[in-house]
Enzyme design. Structure first.
Site, PDB file in Angstrom:
ATOM      1  N   ARG A  36      19.321   7.559 -34.589  1.00  0.00           N
ATOM      2  CA  ARG A  36      18.040   7.080 -34.057  1.00  0.00           C
ATOM      3  C   ARG A  36      16.927   7.151 -35.092  1.00  0.00           C
ATOM      4  O   ARG A  36      16.008   6.336 -35.064  1.00  0.00           O
ATOM      5  CB  ARG A  36      17.660   7.892 -32.815  1.00  0.00           C
ATOM      6  CG  ARG A  36      18.526   7.510 -31.648  1.00  0.00           C
ATOM      7  CD  ARG A  36      18.030   8.093 -30.363  1.00  0.00           C
ATOM      8  NE  ARG A  36      18.664   7.388 -29.256  1.00  0.00           N
ATOM      9  CZ  ARG A  36      18.790   7.871 -28.030  1.00  0.00           C
ATOM     10  NH1 ARG A  36      18.314   9.062 -27.736  1.00  0.00           N
ATOM     11  NH2 ARG A  36      19.368   7.163 -27.081  1.00  0.00           N
ATOM     12  N   LYS A 202      30.627   3.404 -10.790  1.00  0.00           N
ATOM     13  CA  LYS A 202      30.229   3.188  -9.399  1.00  0.00           C
ATOM     14  C   LYS A 202      29.502   1.879  -9.146  1.00  0.00           C
ATOM     15  O   LYS A 202      28.667   1.457  -9.940  1.00  0.00           O
ATOM     16  CB  LYS A 202      29.274   4.310  -9.009  1.00  0.00           C
ATOM     17  CG  LYS A 202      29.894   5.676  -8.932  1.00  0.00           C
ATOM     18  CD  LYS A 202      28.841   6.559  -8.362  1.00  0.00           C
ATOM     19  CE  LYS A 202      29.164   8.009  -8.346  1.00  0.00           C
ATOM     20  NZ  LYS A 202      27.877   8.739  -8.220  1.00  0.00           N
TER      21      LYS A 202
END
Ligand code: ADP
Ligand code: MG
Length: 395
Positions: A36, A202
């Site tokens: 990052r 999910k």
């Protein structure tokens, strides 16, 4: 792009506030992965080359109490940034106050200063995370212009992004610009055919993404754990696979609404337990009692490869199987391979685990774009406005 970018700003001699995403993994006070920090270099270097005075800041981790501050100082990040820039980075261990203000005033053109973790302001009333208006105004007052290069927090309205941008001329950094061009471009004006691949654990995590992409894409290929809630809706056997009982009727609705736009797996790699140490087999259609589907099978890969033929835009969110276990990583890896071979297609991965999967399986360089923001890219794919981007000045 409708928003200003760093190239639209006059930077020479200006105090340039740069919000980076330096939320790096730390272990025992050391940075375990500096991706990052590397990713923020182009914007910071550009600001310095243009004769700007860079005031760089970021959040790191979650800070709730005074004790949380201990391992979450940005001091090691400032040091690493200095090494990467080959330049002294002055670190001020404050988020506000006289020492910070005079350090900012003492900056010369081409110099860099970094201040402390913006979330240290959360100890006293969540000022950063709740976008306390006084705090955003104060930080804005430290600079002449603001560059937001923290895509990973763009889905949150915090003082260090939205708060500052509301008070001073602002622009997107190169990283944020890239994310907007790729993800925004794919979702809002895709080259067609546009195929979305959605997997992961999910249905409930992905309702917004499924609905938005069903309305935009030409095909939506479903894989991963959510497959079995769709299977259930079709009356298929699912054994002990992941099931969200309360999402079955939604799955039914989506299937009816989408027609043949929605493509489900035709086979699964199954096992008797959620484990890498038990026997696996490939089954077509129904998953037998006592077995759970943990990856898509080879016929599904073949089917998806056909659907992807000729695609010009592909957006992928959510692994095809439990890629963390080698026995169930093949579906994800095979789909990566299919995408790597597509000519002339823009291929985009959004989602934290999907990005990790592509990297771990060795396909990092085979995509047009792997988003750096897990939650932010997901909300972007849902078609939501990201407050951190919305707050940036219009061109
Ligand atoms: P992303 O972070 O890219 O949005 P998710 O968080 O939705 O992706 O899903 C990633 C997780 O889904 C992974 O940890 C993976 O193990 C899990 N997963 C994929 N397929 C299955 C499956 N068939 N059964 C259970 N879990 C699955
Ligand atoms: Mg995830």
């Amino acid at each position: 792009m409708p928003k200003k970018t760093v190239k639209d700003l006059e930077l020479k001699g200006k105090k340039v506030l740069v919000r980076a995403d330096f939320n790096v993994p730390m272990k025992d006070g050391k940075i375990s992965n500096d991706n990052r920090i590397q990713a923020a270099l182009p914007t910071i270097k550009y600001v310095l080359e243009q004769g700007g005075k860079a005031i760089v800041f970021s959040h790191l981790g979650r800070v709730k109490t005074e004790e949380d501050k201990a391992g979450l100082s940005l001091a090691p990040v400032a040091e690493r940034l200095g090494e990467l820039l080959n330049k002294n980075v002055k670190f001020v261990a404050q988020t506000r106050g006289e020492e910070l203000e005079s350090a900012v005033d003492g900056l010369s053109e081409g110099e860099v200063l970094m201040f402390e973790n913006t979330r240290f302001e959360d100890v006293d009333g969540k000022k950063e995370s709740k976008n306390d208006p006084e705090l955003g105004k104060y930080w804005a007052s430290l600079g002449d212009v603001f560059v937001n290069d923290a895509f990973g927090t763009a889905h949150r309205a915090h003082a260090s992004n939205v708060g500052i941008a509301s008070n001073v001329e602002s622009a997107a950094g190169f990283l944020v610009e890239k994310e907007i061009n790729f993800i925004g471009g794919a979702v809002d004006e895709p080259k067609r055919p546009f195929v979305a691949i959605l997997g992961g654990a999910k249905v409930s995590d992905k309702i917004g993404v499924i609905e938005n992409l069903l309305s935009k894409a030409d095909k939506v290929l479903i894989g991963g754990g959510m497959t079995y809630t769709f299977y259930k809706a079709l009356g298929k056997g699912i054994g002990s696979s992941l099931l969200e009982e309360d999402k079955v009727s939604l799955a039914k609705e989506l299937i009816e609404k989408a027609g043949d736009k929605l493509v489900l797996p035709v086979d699964s790699v199954v096992a008797s337990e959620f484990s890498n140490d038990v026997e696996t087999e490939v089954v077509e259609g129904d998953v037998p009692e006592g077995k759970m589907g943990l990856d898509v099978g080879p016929k599904t890969v073949e089917l998806f490869a056909k659907e992807l033929e000729g695609a010009k835009t592909v957006v992928w969110n959510g692994p095809m199987g439990v890629f963390e276990m080698s026995n169930f990583a093949k579906g994800t890896s095979d789909i990566c391979e299919v995408l790597a071979k597509l000519d002339d297609a823009t291929t985009i991965i959004g989602g934290g685990d999907s990005a990790t999967a592509a990297q771990q399986l060795g396909f990092e360089d085979d995509f047009s774009h792997i988003s750096t923001g897990g939650g932010a890219s997901l909300e972007y794919l849902e078609g939501k406005e990201l407050p951190g981007i919305a707050a940036i000045s219009d061109k």
